[in-house]
Design an enzyme around this catalytic site. Sequence first.
Site, short mmCIF file in Angstrom:
data_model
loop_
_atom_site.label_atom_id
_atom_site.label_comp_id
_atom_site.label_asym_id
_atom_site.label_seq_id
_atom_site.Cartn_x
_atom_site.Cartn_y
_atom_site.Cartn_z
CD1 TRP A 130 -2.76 1.45 0.43
CD2 TRP A 130 -2.19 1.73 2.59
NE1 TRP A 130 -3.58 2.41 0.97
CE2 TRP A 130 -3.26 2.61 2.28
CE3 TRP A 130 -1.69 1.72 3.89
CZ2 TRP A 130 -3.82 3.46 3.22
CZ3 TRP A 130 -2.24 2.57 4.82
CH2 TRP A 130 -3.29 3.43 4.49
CG ASP A 211 -1.55 -2.45 7.57
OD1 ASP A 211 -2.58 -2.33 8.26
OD2 ASP A 211 -1.32 -1.80 6.53
CE LYS A 246 -10.12 0.66 4.66
NZ LYS A 246 -9.76 1.28 3.42
C1 LIG Z 1 -3.27 -1.80 3.78
C2 LIG Z 1 -3.93 -0.76 4.61
N1 LIG Z 1 -3.48 -0.52 5.83
C3 LIG Z 1 -4.05 0.39 6.63
C4 LIG Z 1 -5.11 1.14 6.21
C5 LIG Z 1 -5.61 2.13 7.20
O1 LIG Z 1 -6.81 2.68 7.05
P1 LIG Z 1 -7.44 3.66 8.12
O2 LIG Z 1 -6.39 4.58 8.62
O3 LIG Z 1 -8.51 4.36 7.36
O4 LIG Z 1 -7.99 2.81 9.23
C6 LIG Z 1 -5.62 0.95 4.91
C7 LIG Z 1 -6.73 1.75 4.36
O5 LIG Z 1 -6.99 1.85 3.20
C8 LIG Z 1 -5.01 -0.03 4.10
O6 LIG Z 1 -5.45 -0.30 2.87
#
Ligand SMILES: Cc1ncc(COP(=O)(O)O)c(C=O)c1O
Length: 395
Positions: A130, A211, A246
């Site tokens: 990501w 993660d 999510k």
């Molecule tokens: C791989 C991954 N890690 C972490 C996150 C963290 O998302 P958030 O900060 O919205 O909880 C996301 C969100 O798209 C993600 O795709």
Amino acid sequence: MLDQLQALPADPILGLAAAARADTRAEKVDLTVGIYMNEQGICPVFDAVRDAQAALAADETTKAYLPAAGVADFNTGMQELLLGADHVALQDKRVSSVSAPGGCGALRIGAEIIHAAAPGATVWVSDPTWPVHLPLLGSVGLQFSSYRYYDPSSHGVNFDAMVEDLKQAGAGDVVLLHGCCHNPCGADLTLEQWGVVADMAAAQGFLPFIDIAYQGMGDGLDADAAGLRLLAERLPEMIVAGSCSKNMGLYRERTGVTLFICRDRDNAQALVSQALVAARRIYSMPPAHGALIAGRILADAQLGEAWRTELLQMCERINGLRSTLRQKLESACDRDFAFIEKEKGMFSFLGLSAEQAVRLREEYAVYMLNSSRINVAGVNAGNIDYLAESVAAVL
Ligand SMILES: Cc1ncc(COP(=O)(O)O)c(C=O)c1O
């Protein structure tokens, strides 16, 4: 002073999403951003969240600061959700956690702790990963190396290459792993492969940093966490960054948790104190609203059951869409798309070139990233045929 600063280009994903929103063509299909969409193309509020929020609004008597580690029910609930309530690390009381502003905040706190323990640490990230991982962890001062992960020709994990690369990771290094539903590729490790990673971490001494932002959206809440649970059983130390964006739809509430699995109880408590000082430097205290909602859901049997049922329906819909999309693409394109059905969570690469992705956008109003990463949850009964025909047209 400030007038020297120039406007910066938009984030590529958010910029593309904005372009999709501005596109007025009726046939538009937007598969860019990583949020769950239902059949109506709406990112819905979970009923369990609505109910927990109503109860919270009725009960709340103060908005005074919470303890800096966050909401107690949320922290306990997230430890049990991620590890399983009867996990040996919980029984041994060698787990601690702090609430954080979303999964991003949780990752950042994890990075701060790593930097405090080993300022020169190298974080090994999957290729691809990501893209936000790099600024989020890198701005703390950590270095990166990458390990081979996704193989576009087989549309799956190249595990032999991953193992070969990770042989170079030693004590003082960190290996960042996607707990499930890999973003961007959707290709996950098998439980057996997680076991190999655990053996390597034990032998070589690297620290796993997991993660997990999509628990419950691949194969279910427990199955999706099986890899990290295995690591936590076998290894003395690891860090987990969890998110409720999510799987509870709490995107804008910024609801996440950093879990520390440590050698012993004292070290677990020491890391909380370190995390609180790190948080104090950045944002002082985590947001409470989402954590209070999630904490209620996790602590209340009825709300918890209702949430699990809704999440399961979401997960089943994604997996159903994966099968249908595979069939539609295969009948329209005369190409093997079996990988779409095997992958997990919201994302897959369709295997198109950047030129083809651009043509889809410009000529057909079908929006996906240039890497051909799609958000499967953006597909629905109303757009799936058009999507398959458009892909066939550019192939
Ligand atoms: C791989 C991954 N890690 C972490 C996150 C963290 O998302 P958030 O900060 O919205 O909880 C996301 C969100 O798209 C993600 O795709």
